[in-house]
Design an enzyme around this catalytic site. Structure first.
Site, PDB file in Angstrom:
ATOM      1  N   CYS A   1      53.833 -50.570 -10.508  1.00  0.00           N
ATOM      2  CA  CYS A   1      53.490 -51.940 -11.529  1.00  0.00           C
ATOM      3  C   CYS A   1      52.543 -51.761 -12.177  1.00  0.00           C
ATOM      4  O   CYS A   1      50.825 -51.174 -12.129  1.00  0.00           O
ATOM      5  CB  CYS A   1      53.263 -52.666 -10.278  1.00  0.00           C
ATOM      6  SG  CYS A   1      55.299 -53.416  -9.619  1.00  0.00           S
TER       7      CYS A   1
ATOM      8  N   GLU B   1      45.181 -45.643   2.809  1.00  0.00           N
ATOM      9  CA  GLU B   1      44.540 -46.625   2.536  1.00  0.00           C
ATOM     10  C   GLU B   1      44.358 -48.166   3.836  1.00  0.00           C
ATOM     11  O   GLU B   1      45.478 -48.159   4.201  1.00  0.00           O
ATOM     12  CB  GLU B   1      43.272 -47.903   1.460  1.00  0.00           C
ATOM     13  CG  GLU B   1      42.906 -46.966   0.436  1.00  0.00           C
ATOM     14  CD  GLU B   1      42.884 -47.812  -0.544  1.00  0.00           C
ATOM     15  OE1 GLU B   1      43.135 -48.698  -0.586  1.00  0.00           O
ATOM     16  OE2 GLU B   1      42.702 -46.708  -1.386  1.00  0.00           O
TER      17      GLU B   1
ATOM     18  N   CYS C   1      45.730 -54.987   6.975  1.00  0.00           N
ATOM     19  CA  CYS C   1      46.105 -55.029   5.448  1.00  0.00           C
ATOM     20  C   CYS C   1      46.895 -52.822   5.500  1.00  0.00           C
ATOM     21  O   CYS C   1      46.234 -51.884   5.515  1.00  0.00           O
ATOM     22  CB  CYS C   1      46.071 -55.345   4.919  1.00  0.00           C
ATOM     23  SG  CYS C   1      46.802 -54.431   2.900  1.00  0.00           S
TER      24      CYS C   1
ATOM     25  N   CYS D   1      44.670 -53.448  -3.604  1.00  0.00           N
ATOM     26  CA  CYS D   1      45.470 -52.051  -2.923  1.00  0.00           C
ATOM     27  C   CYS D   1      45.261 -50.808  -4.033  1.00  0.00           C
ATOM     28  O   CYS D   1      45.697 -50.749  -4.812  1.00  0.00           O
ATOM     29  CB  CYS D   1      46.941 -52.606  -3.206  1.00  0.00           C
ATOM     30  SG  CYS D   1      48.588 -51.526  -3.585  1.00  0.00           S
TER      31      CYS D   1
ATOM     32  N   CYS E   1      52.887 -45.380  -4.773  1.00  0.00           N
ATOM     33  CA  CYS E   1      53.829 -45.594  -4.580  1.00  0.00           C
ATOM     34  C   CYS E   1      54.609 -45.269  -6.192  1.00  0.00           C
ATOM     35  O   CYS E   1      54.792 -44.979  -6.909  1.00  0.00           O
ATOM     36  CB  CYS E   1      53.784 -47.191  -4.307  1.00  0.00           C
ATOM     37  SG  CYS E   1      54.642 -48.207  -5.109  1.00  0.00           S
TER      38      CYS E   1
ATOM     39  N   CYS F   1      48.654 -52.191 -10.895  1.00  0.00           N
ATOM     40  CA  CYS F   1      47.775 -51.715  -9.214  1.00  0.00           C
ATOM     41  C   CYS F   1      47.595 -50.448  -9.110  1.00  0.00           C
ATOM     42  O   CYS F   1      48.403 -49.682  -9.778  1.00  0.00           O
ATOM     43  CB  CYS F   1      49.429 -52.357  -8.105  1.00  0.00           C
ATOM     44  SG  CYS F   1      49.176 -51.377  -6.902  1.00  0.00           S
TER      45      CYS F   1
HETATM   46  N1  SAH Z   1      54.468 -52.824  -2.195  1.00  0.00           N
HETATM   47  C1  SAH Z   1      53.868 -54.361  -1.872  1.00  0.00           C
HETATM   48  C2  SAH Z   1      52.793 -54.217  -1.086  1.00  0.00           C
HETATM   49  C3  SAH Z   1      52.196 -53.798  -1.401  1.00  0.00           C
HETATM   50  S1  SAH Z   1      51.002 -54.153  -2.821  1.00  0.00           S
HETATM   51  C4  SAH Z   1      54.636 -55.286  -2.733  1.00  0.00           C
HETATM   52  O1  SAH Z   1      54.730 -55.510  -4.412  1.00  0.00           O
HETATM   53  O2  SAH Z   1      54.435 -56.037  -2.542  1.00  0.00           O
HETATM   54  C5  SAH Z   1      50.568 -55.948  -2.257  1.00  0.00           C
HETATM   55  C6  SAH Z   1      50.606 -56.691  -3.341  1.00  0.00           C
HETATM   56  O3  SAH Z   1      49.295 -56.768  -3.545  1.00  0.00           O
HETATM   57  C7  SAH Z   1      51.629 -57.384  -4.260  1.00  0.00           C
HETATM   58  O4  SAH Z   1      51.734 -58.590  -4.251  1.00  0.00           O
HETATM   59  C8  SAH Z   1      50.786 -56.845  -5.270  1.00  0.00           C
HETATM   60  O5  SAH Z   1      51.158 -57.462  -5.859  1.00  0.00           O
HETATM   61  C9  SAH Z   1      49.192 -57.139  -5.446  1.00  0.00           C
HETATM   62  N2  SAH Z   1      49.072 -56.375  -6.026  1.00  0.00           N
HETATM   63  C10 SAH Z   1      48.446 -55.637  -6.788  1.00  0.00           C
HETATM   64  N3  SAH Z   1      46.976 -54.592  -7.178  1.00  0.00           N
HETATM   65  C11 SAH Z   1      46.956 -55.726  -7.752  1.00  0.00           C
HETATM   66  C12 SAH Z   1      45.727 -56.388  -8.152  1.00  0.00           C
HETATM   67  N4  SAH Z   1      45.244 -55.434  -8.379  1.00  0.00           N
HETATM   68  N5  SAH Z   1      45.214 -57.280  -7.906  1.00  0.00           N
HETATM   69  C13 SAH Z   1      45.653 -57.712  -7.373  1.00  0.00           C
HETATM   70  N6  SAH Z   1      46.805 -58.157  -7.069  1.00  0.00           N
HETATM   71  C14 SAH Z   1      47.605 -56.943  -6.520  1.00  0.00           C
HETATM   72 FE1  SF4 Z   2      53.769 -50.048  -5.237  1.00  0.00          FE
HETATM   73 FE2  SF4 Z   2      51.360 -51.173  -6.339  1.00  0.00          FE
HETATM   74 FE3  SF4 Z   2      53.874 -52.667  -7.195  1.00  0.00          FE
HETATM   75 FE4  SF4 Z   2      53.455 -52.276  -4.702  1.00  0.00          FE
HETATM   76  S1  SF4 Z   2      52.235 -54.025  -5.969  1.00  0.00           S
HETATM   77  S2  SF4 Z   2      55.724 -51.978  -5.738  1.00  0.00           S
HETATM   78  S3  SF4 Z   2      52.218 -50.934  -3.675  1.00  0.00           S
HETATM   79  S4  SF4 Z   2      53.331 -50.648  -7.372  1.00  0.00           S
END
Ligand code: SAH
Ligand code: SF4
Length: 352
Positions: free
Chosen positions: A125, A101, A114, A345, A121, A128
């Site tokens: 998390c 994406e 972005c 994301c 990944c 996510c």
């Molecule tokens: N892996 C990196 C960059 C990609 S995620 C990281 O984790 O920082 C970019 C940001 O989007 C991160 O701060 C992540 O915690 C946030 N993010 C991911 N999924 C999300 C969601 N469903 N709602 C809000 N923020 C989210």
């Molecule tokens: Fe990976 Fe999503 Fe965690 Fe960023 S927020 S490190 S993209 S799992």
């Protein structure tokens, strides 16, 4: 990045190479730095999408490239615009059929891209969508740069231009350190796309060796660190890598970074109702960052299929911000963009 092996039968993807690497390849073929620069200008100032468009090169060099080289092609598979027109989301197919994406967002009349650094990944998390799909592979430098070339072309169609780039799409940039840095070197190069370092932000979940390397190499772009919890216990519930790099170690690395580069860090905090949005957690966060030059981005959760959480409501967001302000820490609430097009994301890919 892997050393370039000229015995490989694979063609060399020119978009994977920084200018010094391209120069080295040209020299092994018997061409000078001047010729490398001519190729570079063709790639990034003239935006060649096929080798045949590098027609300003000497005939024998064009022939050599036809035999040995290739370019990145990212194919648009899905494109969706949000109802307000301020977010445009693309699902792009890579040469091996995997998809990633890339999102364009407009803030105050300026476009931010972005971009993704991996397919999926490995960090997991829980909230996510990308984390929920697991890890498939790293992107090459050309596949990262290719996303910027792609959105530049899209914006050019309407006479608009890209202003900022955030590495906040799919994947963990510092888990794919070498390819991400090569891509950024390409984006920054003054004879290429010439993006200003202050217009690039790399976001990490907190990969400590990567943060220390950024500090050591004095990388000039901006850094964002995703926290989401201010105690190890709270953070580990949301962010599995927090077990590997406890907060004391992570914050120490952040301090090293801010001192080496003499600049602040953006900390990201996804606000989840009744999970990490209480006044106690705001106080813990304020204390944690007392001696780290910081700016906090608060992002109300974008709900995902695999996680049963809700975004924090506005009054609680305001309260959280007010507590941080008492600690002298500035914060911004980041608008949740493109909810109607699953612009969080990894959400568009997850929905396919
Ligand atoms: N892996 C990196 C960059 C990609 S995620 C990281 O984790 O920082 C970019 C940001 O989007 C991160 O701060 C992540 O915690 C946030 N993010 C991911 N999924 C999300 C969601 N469903 N709602 C809000 N923020 C989210
Ligand atoms: Fe990976 Fe999503 Fe965690 Fe960023 S927020 S490190 S993209 S799992």
């Amino acid at each position: 990045m892997q050393p370039i092996s000229l015995t490989d039968t694979q063609p060399i993807n020119l978009h994977d190479l920084t200018l010094p690497e391209l120069t080295a390849v040209c020299q092994t073929w018997g061409y000078s730095a001047y010729h490398a620069e001519q190729i570079w200008l063709g790639l990034y100032q003239n935006d060649a999408t096929e080798l045949s468009q590098l027609s300003h090169l000497r005939g024998d060099l064009q022939q050599k490239l036809a035999e040995e080289a290739t370019l990145t092609t990212l194919r648009q598979q899905v494109a969706i615009d949000s109802s307000d027109g301020l977010t445009r989301k693309f699902l792009l197919a890579l040469p091996d059929g995997q998809t990633i994406e890339t999102v364009l967002m407009q803030f105050k009349g300026r476009w931010t891209a972005c971009v993704s650094t991996q397919v999926g990944c490995a960090m997991g998390c829980v909230f996510c969508a990308t984390g929920q799909m697991g890890f498939t592979r790293h992107l090459t430098p050309g596949e990262i740069v290719g996303q910027i070339l792609f959105v530049n072309r899209k914006l050019a169609e309407t006479g608009e231009a890209l202003r900022n780039i955030v590495f906040m799409g799919m994947g963990e940039p510092l888990h794919n350190y070498d390819h991400t840095m090569a891509a950024i070197d390409i984006l920054l190069h003054p004879k290429g796309l010439s993006i200003a370092p202050k217009h690039i932000t790399v976001s990490t979940v907190g990969v400590v060796p990567g943060i220390l390397k950024l500090a050591e190499e004095k990388r000039p772009f901006r850094l964002a660190v995703s926290l989401h919890g201010a105690t190890d216990e709270d953070r580990q519930k949301l962010v599995p890598p927090a077990r590997r790099w406890p907060l004391a170690v992570l914050i120490d690395a952040c301090r090293t970074y801010t001192q080496a580069l003499n600049r602040h860090i953006f900390f990201e905090w996804t606000l989840i109702e009744d999970e990490n949005d209480t006044p106690e957690q705001a106080h813990a966060l304020g204390q944690l960052l007392q001696d780290v030059p910081s700016h906090i981005n608060l992002i109300p959760l974008n709900p995902t299929v695999g996680y049963n959480g809700r975004p924090t409501q506005r009054p609680q967001v305001k309260q959280f911000q007010a507590i941080l302000a008492d600690y002298g820490i500035p914060s911004t609430v980041r608008q949740r963009r493109g909810i109607d097009i699953a612009a969080g994301c990894g959400q568009l890919k997850a929905a396919q």
